[in-house]
Scaffold this motif. Structure first.
Motif, short mmCIF file in Angstrom:
data_model
loop_
_atom_site.label_atom_id
_atom_site.label_comp_id
_atom_site.label_asym_id
_atom_site.label_seq_id
_atom_site.Cartn_x
_atom_site.Cartn_y
_atom_site.Cartn_z
N UNK A 226 -1.69 5.72 24.08
CA UNK A 226 -0.64 6.72 24.01
C UNK A 226 -0.87 7.65 22.82
N UNK A 227 -0.08 8.73 22.79
CA UNK A 227 -0.27 9.76 21.76
C UNK A 227 -0.01 9.21 20.37
N UNK A 228 0.97 8.33 20.23
CA UNK A 228 1.29 7.77 18.92
C UNK A 228 0.12 6.97 18.37
N UNK A 229 -0.53 6.18 19.24
CA UNK A 229 -1.67 5.39 18.77
C UNK A 229 -2.86 6.28 18.44
N UNK A 230 -3.09 7.33 19.23
CA UNK A 230 -4.19 8.25 18.91
C UNK A 230 -3.97 8.91 17.55
N UNK A 231 -2.71 9.26 17.27
CA UNK A 231 -2.42 9.85 15.96
C UNK A 231 -2.71 8.85 14.84
N UNK A 232 -2.39 7.59 15.08
CA UNK A 232 -2.65 6.57 14.07
C UNK A 232 -4.16 6.37 13.90
N UNK A 233 -4.92 6.48 15.00
CA UNK A 233 -6.37 6.36 14.91
C UNK A 233 -6.96 7.48 14.07
N UNK A 234 -6.49 8.70 14.28
CA UNK A 234 -6.98 9.83 13.50
C UNK A 234 -6.68 9.64 12.01
N UNK A 235 -5.50 9.10 11.73
CA UNK A 235 -5.15 8.84 10.34
C UNK A 235 -6.08 7.81 9.73
N UNK A 240 -11.05 6.61 6.12
CA UNK A 240 -12.35 5.99 5.86
C UNK A 240 -13.50 6.97 5.93
N UNK A 241 -13.22 8.22 6.30
CA UNK A 241 -14.29 9.19 6.56
C UNK A 241 -15.13 9.48 5.33
N UNK A 242 -14.52 9.48 4.16
CA UNK A 242 -15.27 9.82 2.96
C UNK A 242 -16.26 8.74 2.57
N UNK A 243 -16.04 7.54 3.01
CA UNK A 243 -16.86 6.41 2.57
C UNK A 243 -17.85 5.94 3.64
#
Length: 435
Positions: A226-235, A240-243
């Protein structure tokens, strides 16, 4: 041939790869993924595939052949390397990825994206080229991949985390956060085979990202849920993207534009472009638009003798937020009252991205020849290419008067890829009797 290379002292010359353009140089101590001229071929015929496999095994067991192969490993593969019924699933792909970067792979189904990810994750052995992966690798490539369906979710967490190199103590410390992120605590002790596709993705993504990998590989994992979980995934990805270095595959261009620092366009296993994300998306859209052009279908009421669109409407470019005028000429044997009229903007994935509703402004299609000018006040759509579908229904809202599918293509420029307002304001329709 898969080889382990020494630390990189200079940036990869990506220009040797088909259509590649080198990105900004990466410091040698930051490079986590180094892919050099990787190729993989498959066979369409099962019997031949088995025979080729046996021959290749014996070839690799031959010490003299291994020495020859090792000396020629740097040679680029060519079409002559293919045996009957074989094809290139991945052909001469090269790129580098350093910590803090996210590479998006874009291309149509069958372009070789998932095969490349499986090679990077060690699930498939390449036929030629070299790959260097540094640090801990977390991957979520196929739905449910890596899960034992008979074991419970909790047991699968321990197994997957152990494969990543974590001790039981480290897994115990992360267990609650993984379960909470996946939002399946009620079912964590049930067999994974009882999980829905969304639950499997939740658990897989939670495990792959909670262990703080140095390299994270994601293949269409955000298409489920669902959209809420996708938003949480992006967060989570953002945290962790910098590392770590991320390799991301998605057909959702807004997702790719949101998180990717670079992108590679693939087709038939080859790299057609390697560079900025926006340019890769534009080139992909142009390829898809060329395939879908000239596929207009037109359905009309029995009383309508002809419908023609203005030639300038066939291929249009418009700046996001500006107006757009759609002109058509209709010849009808009688006056036809109109109940519903709208224009839909269809993206290259076949999704209706925007709609302009003219129902309140178009009362009728006059008798005889007439010209209609449908004006959209503001085109609020994301950057991209859209096909137009026009639908006009009778006053009873059931009879079709005009239904044109894919009669024109509109290129929207000047907006982010993820920006869109579904409903677009319109003006009154100008109708005049043609001479």
């Amino acid at each position: 041939m898969l080889t382990t290379t020494t630390p990189i002292e200079k940036p990869l010359d990506a220009s040797r790869s088909s259509g590649a353009a080198a990105l900004a140089p990466a410091r040698s101590d930051d490079v986590l993924v180094d892919v050099r001229h990787v190729s993989k071929k498959f066979c369409r015929d099962l019997k031949r595939s088995l025979w080729y496999g046996i021959k290749d095994v014996f070839t690799e067991m031959n010490p003299w052949q291994r020495a020859t192969t090792s000396n020629t490993a740097a040679a680029l593969p060519n079409e002559d390397d293919l045996r009957p019924s074989e094809f290139w699933a991945v052909h001469d792909v090269s790129f580098q990825l350093r910590r803090g970067e996210c590479l998006g792979l874009i291309g149509h189904n069958g372009a070789g994206k998932t095969t490349l990810l499986k090679i990077l994750n060690g699930l498939i052995k390449p036929d030629s080229g070299s790959i260097t992966m540094r640090g801990r690798v977390g991957a979520l490539i196929a739905l449910g991949a890596g899960f034992n369906p008979i074991l419970t979710g909790r047991e699968n967490i321990y197994i997957n985390a152990a494969i990543l190199g974590l001790t039981k103590k480290e897994i115990d410390a992360q267990l609650d956060s993984i379960i909470d992120f996946a939002e399946i605590r009620e079912f964590i002790d049930a067999p994974v085979q009882t999980y829905s596709s969304g639950m499997q993705v939740r658990l897989g993504f939670a495990v792959a990202t909670a262990m703080k990998p140095d390299v994270l590989i994601l293949d269409e994992v955000l298409a489920v849920g669902d959209a809420a979980f996708r938003a949480k995934c992006f967060k989570r990805i953002g945290s962790i993207a910098r590392d770590c270095a991320i390799i991301f595959v998605s057909h959702d261009q807004s997702q790719m534009a949101r998180i990717c620092t670079a992108a590679m366009l693939m087709a038939s296993g080859r790299s057609l472009y390697y560079g900025t994300t926006n340019e890769a998306i534009d080139r992909y859209n142009n390829l898809q638009a060329a395939k879908s052009s000239n596929q207009c279908t037109l359905q009309t009421h029995d009383s309508i003798q002809s419908v023609t669109f203005d030639d300038s409407s066939a291929q249009m470019k418009v700046q996001a937020g500006s107006s757009l005028v759609i002109k058509l000429r209709v010849k009808s044997e009688q006056r036809l009252p109109v109940g519903i009229a709208f224009v839909n903007f269809i993206d290259l994935a076949g999704t209706t991205s925007g709609q302009a509703d003219f129902s309140a402004h178009l009362e009728e299609i006059p008798e005889g020849s007439s010209e209609l000018a449908l004006t959209i006040d503001r085109v609020d759509l994301a950057h991209g290419i859209y096909s137009l579908n026009l639908a006009i229904f009778a006053s009873n809202k059931q009879e079709t008067l005009v239904h044109a599918v894919g009669y024109a293509q509109v290129t929207v420029e000047g907006a982010p890829y993820m920006w869109c307002a579904y409903k677009m304001p319109v003006r009154e329709i100008e109708t005049k009797i043609a001479a």
